[in-house]
Design an enzyme around this catalytic site. Structure first.
Site, mmCIF file in Angstrom:
data_model
loop_
_atom_site.group_PDB
_atom_site.id
_atom_site.type_symbol
_atom_site.label_atom_id
_atom_site.label_comp_id
_atom_site.label_asym_id
_atom_site.label_seq_id
_atom_site.Cartn_x
_atom_site.Cartn_y
_atom_site.Cartn_z
ATOM 1 N N ASP A 278 0.830 -1.209 0.000
ATOM 2 C CA ASP A 278 0.000 0.000 0.000
ATOM 3 C C ASP A 278 0.863 1.258 0.000
ATOM 4 O OD1 ASP A 278 0.774 -0.872 2.601
ATOM 5 O OD2 ASP A 278 -0.648 0.501 3.517
ATOM 6 N N GLU B 89 -0.647 -1.864 5.297
ATOM 7 C CA GLU B 89 0.263 -1.784 6.451
ATOM 8 C C GLU B 89 0.233 -0.401 7.081
ATOM 9 O OE1 GLU B 89 3.530 -0.622 8.777
ATOM 10 O OE2 GLU B 89 3.366 0.057 6.700
ATOM 11 N N GLU B 90 -0.014 0.616 6.268
ATOM 12 C CA GLU B 90 0.132 1.998 6.731
ATOM 13 C C GLU B 90 -1.006 2.484 7.626
ATOM 14 O OE1 GLU B 90 2.676 3.746 6.504
ATOM 15 O OE2 GLU B 90 3.829 3.175 4.740
#
Length: 404
Positions: free
Chosen positions: A80, A138-139
């Site tokens: 991402d 993930e962010e």
């Protein structure tokens, strides 16, 4: 064997750079990844791997069954991007306004695809099985790792490994950390309600801005006076908003901040203290404070045995002097949830190169990395898969020369 695999990875390097640049030009935000997982899945299927899509939501998992006995090892890359405008003047600059790969996830993804490509050509020689975890989101907490794990991505996995390109370390190095390597990352919002009025008649108001400023100062006492000094803690207030006019005392004040810790007990204590100090500070001024605390990712803790093994492998790969023992970082990562399920470790591949302008920190509009980190990340993963036989490694000098 590894020398041949490294050479094959180097042959694939131009293709992997093209993949990285395409991902960089067309990034997708957390939980909005559509084209990226499709491209990853198509690539893995073309290699003849068993592929699952929509794992946990938008994740992709590839399985390569080796022809020799061995463990099942999972390797993870995230894909991402971030809501940041790309300000680099390069041919592969993001084509999507306000979105860019400012953390190196495109490097991770292309490297792991390269590893899958190389291993698929020698699968009969691969010990055990290799699971390729291509993770979404993930962010942005709660992140994709938990959801993918709940959807079975670690079923049957013995060990798990992850890599992150690192902007503070020079290309050609790998950083390893024992134990805690990345912090738990939490956030908080505080709303203060007072009583607004005319700026010339403050005695008739309850000024939430003054209360908010006092609260920001008081919150700093948590780290400086209430937590054991040997415990790493960061508490930062990132924004405070109140009012619109110079001669008007507002009704409300809004505060945003974040907390970074390693120790789970300290983490809970800091949250409790934020709530207590907010209540006391506001009550003393006649205002009302409301705290909304958001727990983010847990701290990343590397397992000792696997960390020692990869350190030894990487020393054979690039030379002992190029394997750094890094201090823990106060950044956060949801790779922690994989490590809470199976043993493994998370390491850092240097991507800094002043000669090409790759000197900016992660999450910066000018972020970039030396693309040769794709090669070094791939070689590190291949070393782990074949890690039982370091005698098959090329010499560090030969390996460094091959990396360019």
């Amino acid at each position: 064997m590894l020398s041949d695999l490294f050479a094959r990875l180097e042959q694939l390097y131009p293709e992997l750079v093209n993949i990285r640049r395409e991902l960089h030009m067309y990034p997708e935000l957390s939980y909005q990844e559509v084209n990226t997982p499709q491209k990853v899945a198509d690539y893995l299927r073309a290699l003849g791997l068993t592929v699952r899509t929509e794992v946990g939501g938008r994740g992709v998992v590839g399985l390569l069954r080796g022809g020799k006995p061995g463990k099942t090892i999972a390797l993870r890359a995230d894909f991402d991007a971030l809501p940041i405008q790309d300000e680099k003047q390069v041919e592969y600059k993001s084509r999507i306004p306000g979105v860019m790969h400012a953390c190196g996830h495109d490097i991770h993804t292309s490297a792991l695809l390269g590893v899958a490509h190389v291993l698929s050509e020698v699968r009969e020689q691969v010990p055990g099985n290799v699971v390729f975890l291509h993770q979404f989101a993930e962010e942005m907490p709660p992140g994709g790792a938990k959801a993918m794990i709940e959807d079975g991505c670690l079923d049957g996995v013995d060990e798990v490994y992850g890599a992150h390109v690192w902007s503070t370390e020079p290309y050609g190095t790998i950083g390893v950390t024992d134990g805690y390597t990345m912090a738990a990352g939490d956030g908080f919002e505080i709303d203060i309600s007072g009583k607004g009025g005319h700026g010339g008649q403050p005695h008739l108001t309850i000024d939430p801005l003054v209360v908010g400023c006092q609260l920001v100062v008081n919150l700093q006492q948590i780290v400086s006076r209430r937590v054991d000094p040997i415990e790493p803690v960061v508490l930062s207030v990132g924004s405070i908003h109140s009012g619109l006019a110079a001669n008007v005392i507002p009704d409300t004040c809004h505060i945003n901040g974040n907390v970074r810790t390693f120790n789970q007990e300290v983490r809970g204590f800091v949250e409790q203290q934020i709530r207590q100090i907010t209540e006391a500070t506001c009550e003393a001024a006649g205002a009302v404070g409301t705290v909304r605390y958001r727990s983010g990712y847990d701290a990343v803790w590397n397992h000792p045995e696997q960390t020692q093994v990869v350190r030894r492998l990487f020393q054979h790969l690039i030379g002992e002097e190029n394997v750094k023992n890094l201090d823990p970082s106060m950044a956060s990562e949801d790779f922690t949830y994989y490590l809470q399920k199976v043993p493994g470790t998370f390491f850092f591949v240097g991507g800094r190169n002043p000669e090409i302008g790759a000197t900016y920190p992660h999450h910066h509009p000018m972020f970039d990395a030396d693309e040769r980190a794709i090669l070094l990340t791939g070689k590190a993963f291949l070393s782990i898969v074949f890690g039982g036989d370091v005698s098959s490694f090329p010499s560090p000098i030969e390996s460094a020369t091959a990396q360019g």
